[in-house]
Scaffold this motif. Structure first.
Motif, short mmCIF file in Angstrom:
data_model
loop_
_atom_site.label_atom_id
_atom_site.label_comp_id
_atom_site.label_asym_id
_atom_site.label_seq_id
_atom_site.Cartn_x
_atom_site.Cartn_y
_atom_site.Cartn_z
N SER A 1 34.76 -5.24 -12.78
CA SER A 1 36.34 -5.59 -12.18
C SER A 1 36.80 -6.95 -12.44
CB SER A 1 35.85 -4.88 -10.78
OG SER A 1 35.68 -5.36 -10.38
N LYS A 2 38.03 -7.17 -12.32
CA LYS A 2 38.03 -8.69 -12.67
C LYS A 2 37.60 -9.40 -11.32
CE LYS A 2 42.46 -8.17 -14.17
NZ LYS A 2 43.98 -7.97 -14.34
N GLU A 3 37.65 -8.96 -10.32
CA GLU A 3 36.28 -8.94 -8.55
C GLU A 3 35.11 -9.57 -9.44
OE1 GLU A 3 38.11 -8.18 -4.55
OE2 GLU A 3 38.64 -6.13 -5.77
N ALA A 4 34.25 -8.38 -9.90
CA ALA A 4 33.30 -9.23 -9.72
C ALA A 4 32.90 -9.47 -11.14
CB ALA A 4 32.27 -7.06 -10.58
N CYS A 5 33.34 -9.60 -11.99
CA CYS A 5 33.71 -11.14 -13.28
C CYS A 5 34.37 -12.38 -12.28
CB CYS A 5 34.95 -10.63 -13.73
SG CYS A 5 34.08 -9.45 -15.51
N PHE A 6 34.99 -12.36 -11.42
CA PHE A 6 34.86 -13.54 -10.39
C PHE A 6 33.30 -14.00 -10.09
CE2 PHE A 6 36.14 -15.50 -6.61
CZ PHE A 6 36.51 -16.32 -6.82
N LEU B 1 31.28 -3.82 -7.48
CA LEU B 1 31.17 -5.17 -5.88
C LEU B 1 29.91 -5.42 -5.24
CD1 LEU B 1 34.23 -5.75 -4.32
CD2 LEU B 1 33.76 -7.35 -6.16
N LEU B 2 29.19 -4.47 -5.26
CA LEU B 2 28.11 -3.61 -4.04
C LEU B 2 26.80 -4.56 -5.47
CD1 LEU B 2 27.01 -3.55 -0.42
CD2 LEU B 2 27.03 -0.69 -1.84
#
Length: 627
Positions: A6-11, A333-334
């Motif tokens: 996901s974009k959040e994970a890459c961030f 994320l986890l």
């Protein structure tokens, strides 16, 4: 099924890399001509019977070269002797500062050749030695003097914690920069954790979510372990030093317990008997560590616990990968939170165990890993907060809807009871009149009139009750053009008391688009109300006029009765107390209001009090004008 980042994970991954590279690059920039990392050689005295006099006479071959990054002696009760060389300086007499990490070693003893004469000068330091009242650095420091020739220095260490040493030699300028850099990073880390604690505590429903509670505990534990390992918590009076020296070990166990409880709830181990047992078994190992710390077996227990922790984290990582592949909610994320935390803890664990040397970066890698995992956990908790708020709003709406339905049902029940009571009362009088007339064989004209009026009153009540069902079923209106002037003439002609109606209009023809039958019911109810509640010797006013977009019918009358509540006037079954002197159902104006609304029209009520204290009531019905 492929796993998509996901974009959040890459961030979060990019954030972790930037923090690592930034801290490493800045530290490297500081370590230049103003600092020097000595090459350490070590000798382990497993019997603890060597003295400095015997150590300095050992041949060079007795010492083993340590990795350039630092010495890792692991958890044991041996005495560790380190030897290194301070190179010749082109500025003899310059002040040098030897700085060692970690900041919780019990006893450090430095042996430096004397500047004049033979022999060595002994300098003691360490957690159990130094004067805390004059301490300005949370690490251990030794003040030395640069010399024109290389000198060999010995350092002995013995600790009830890990025997790991990372040493750096600075001149005054380099030491000042290194200290400033470290304090800046520490301040940023402490400030971030405190901000997250306050921010999450301000969320009033945090105590209702178990995972959220343990996330808060984990942040607090991360702050506690950072403060204690870096000795920010140990700036206390000397008499407290004996138990204060246990804080690094105690907060480390607290940190691992908080992390285990957070994983236990985030992965919902309580739903699986096997996973729950494994999780509880690891938590029991932490409590055994507390007992070992209390009874001074921490050094013997910690290597085994560290290896168990690595196995546990590998197991957690496997679970997170499996959930990520199955695309569970927040599993991406986890997964990154687990990886960041595992990487940081693994580096520190291997360094403390004496397996791998990586200098300060590896020794404090848990800090970077913890920071990255907390940032990711915050993203997960943010989603949980939003989901919880949505559920809370949905439940509140559902509750409000249920309360509204219950209130409506209760109101309808009360209205039905009121209606039945009213109906029995309103029908009792006309029925008594009819019964009296039936029992009289020779009924006078007046008696016949009373019986006829009683039958009309009963018929009106029954008609309005039957009309009520049609109104509430919201039957579609049958719209047609109606000429209002002639329409009102027809209605007035059908009234028994038409002589009391004062009908005025200035128009010859006014057309509205409405339902003929509904409009007839509305006007009849308004006329009936005006005639019924005004004195019989007075007339009522009826007028018609047109505005730009509407045609208005105005009906007025005077009354000596008390005025009804304007807010309840159009409520179902509502009747003012003094109105019970006249037969009625309490439905007339309710029907008027409902039909008016369905015809896209409006009904208005207002009153005025005249000089003779009589009250004038005006009802105005406005219908859409078709012109």
């Amino acid at each position: 099924m492929p796993f998509n980042l996901s974009k959040e994970a890459c961030f979060y991954w990019l954030f972790f890399l930037v923090i690592t590279v930034f801290s490493t690059s800045v530290q490297a920039a500081l370590n230049g001509q103003d600092s020097f990392t000595p090459q350490l050689y070590f000798y382990v005295d497993k019997n603890n019977n060597q003295t400095f006099e015997t150590i300095k006479q050992l041949p060079a071959s007795s010492f083993t070269q340590a990795p350039k990054a630092g010495y890792v002696g692991g958890y044991n009760r041996f005495t560790h002797w380190l030897r290194f060389t301070i190179p010749a300086s082109d500025q003899p007499g310059e002040k040098l500062i030897l700085r060692t990490h970690p900041a919780y070693t019990d006893i450090l003893t430095l042996y430096v050749p004397k500047t004049t004469g033979l022999g060595y000068r002994r300098i003691n330091n360490g957690e159990q030695i130094e004067n805390w009242e004059t301490k300005t650095d949370n690490a251990f420091t030794f003040t030395l003097t640069a010399r024109a020739k290389p000198v060999t220095v010995y350092l002995s260490t013995r600790s009830t914690n890990t025997n790991t040493i990372v040493a750096t030699l600075y001149n005054e300028y380099g030491y000042s920069r290194a200290l400033h850099f470290e304090r800046t990073l520490s301040g940023l880390f402490i400030g971030l954790l405190l901000t997250l604690i306050i921010l999450n505590l301000s969320y009033t429903r945090w105590h209702r979510d178990k995972a959220f509670r343990y996330y808060l505990v984990f942040i607090i534990a991360s702050l506690a372990v950072f403060l204690s390992l870096n000795r920010w918590l140990l700036l206390m009076p000397n008499e407290w030093r004996s138990w204060g020296s246990l804080l690094p070990q105690a907060t480390t166990l607290f940190y691992m317990w908080a992390l285990a409880m957070l994983y236990h709830n985030l992965f919902e181990f309580q739903e699986s008997a096997l996973k729950r047992r494994i999780s509880l078994f690891y938590q029991s190992l932490i409590f055994i560590g507390v007992i070992a710390l209390i009874y001074e077996y921490y050094v013997e227990y910690m290597p085994w616990f560290m290896m168990s922790t690595i196995v546990y984290l590998i197991w957690i990582t496997g679970i997170s990968i499996n959930q990520a592949l199955k695309r569970y909610r927040d599993s991406g994320l986890l997964f990154f939170a687990v990886i960041f935390g595992f990487t940081g803890i693994l580096g520190t664990a291997l360094s403390l165990e004496g397996v791998l040397s990586g200098g300060l970066l590896l020794l404090y890698s848990y800090t970077v890993g913890t920071l990255a995992s907390i940032i990711v956990f915050q993203g997960i908790m943010g989603r949980r907060i939003r989901d919880f708020e949505k559920q809370h709003v949905a439940l509140q709406l559902e509750k409000d809807h249920a309360d509204h339905i219950a209130a409506r049902e209760r109101r309808e029940k009360e209205q039905k009871a009121q209606f039945i009571s009213m109906l029995s009362h309103e029908l009792k009088t006309p029925l008594s009149v009819i019964k009296m007339g039936v029992n009289q064989p020779n009924l006078s004209d007046t008696g016949r009139h009373h019986v006829s009026q009683a039958i009309s009153d009963m018929s009106m009540v029954i008609d309005r009750c039957s009309m009520l069902e049609k109104v509430e079923d919201q039957v579609n209106a049958h719209l047609e053009n109606i000429e209002v002037i002639s329409f009102l003439d027809t209605l007035i002609a059908q009234l028994q008391t038409k002589g009391r109606v004062n009908y005025q209009h200035n128009e010859t023809s006014l057309i509205v688009c409405s339902d003929y039958d509904w409009l007839k019911v509305i006007i009849n109810n308004l006329l009936d109300n005006a005639l019924k509640y005004s004195p019989s010797n007075t007339s009522i006013g009826l007028s018609v006029y047109s505005n730009t977009n509407e045609v208005c019918v105005e009906i007025s009358n005077i009354t000596h009765l008390s005025l009804p509540d304007s807010e309840r006037l159009f409520d179902k079954y509502y009747r003012e107390k003094n109105a019970h002197s006249q037969t009625g159902s309490g439905l007339g104006l309710y029907i008027v209001k409902q039909l008016t609304t369905q015809l896209n029209s409006k009904i208005e009520y207002h009153t005025t009090i005249k000089t003779d204290n009589t009250k004038q009531v005006v009802m105005t019905l406005c219908l859409p004008n078709t012109r």
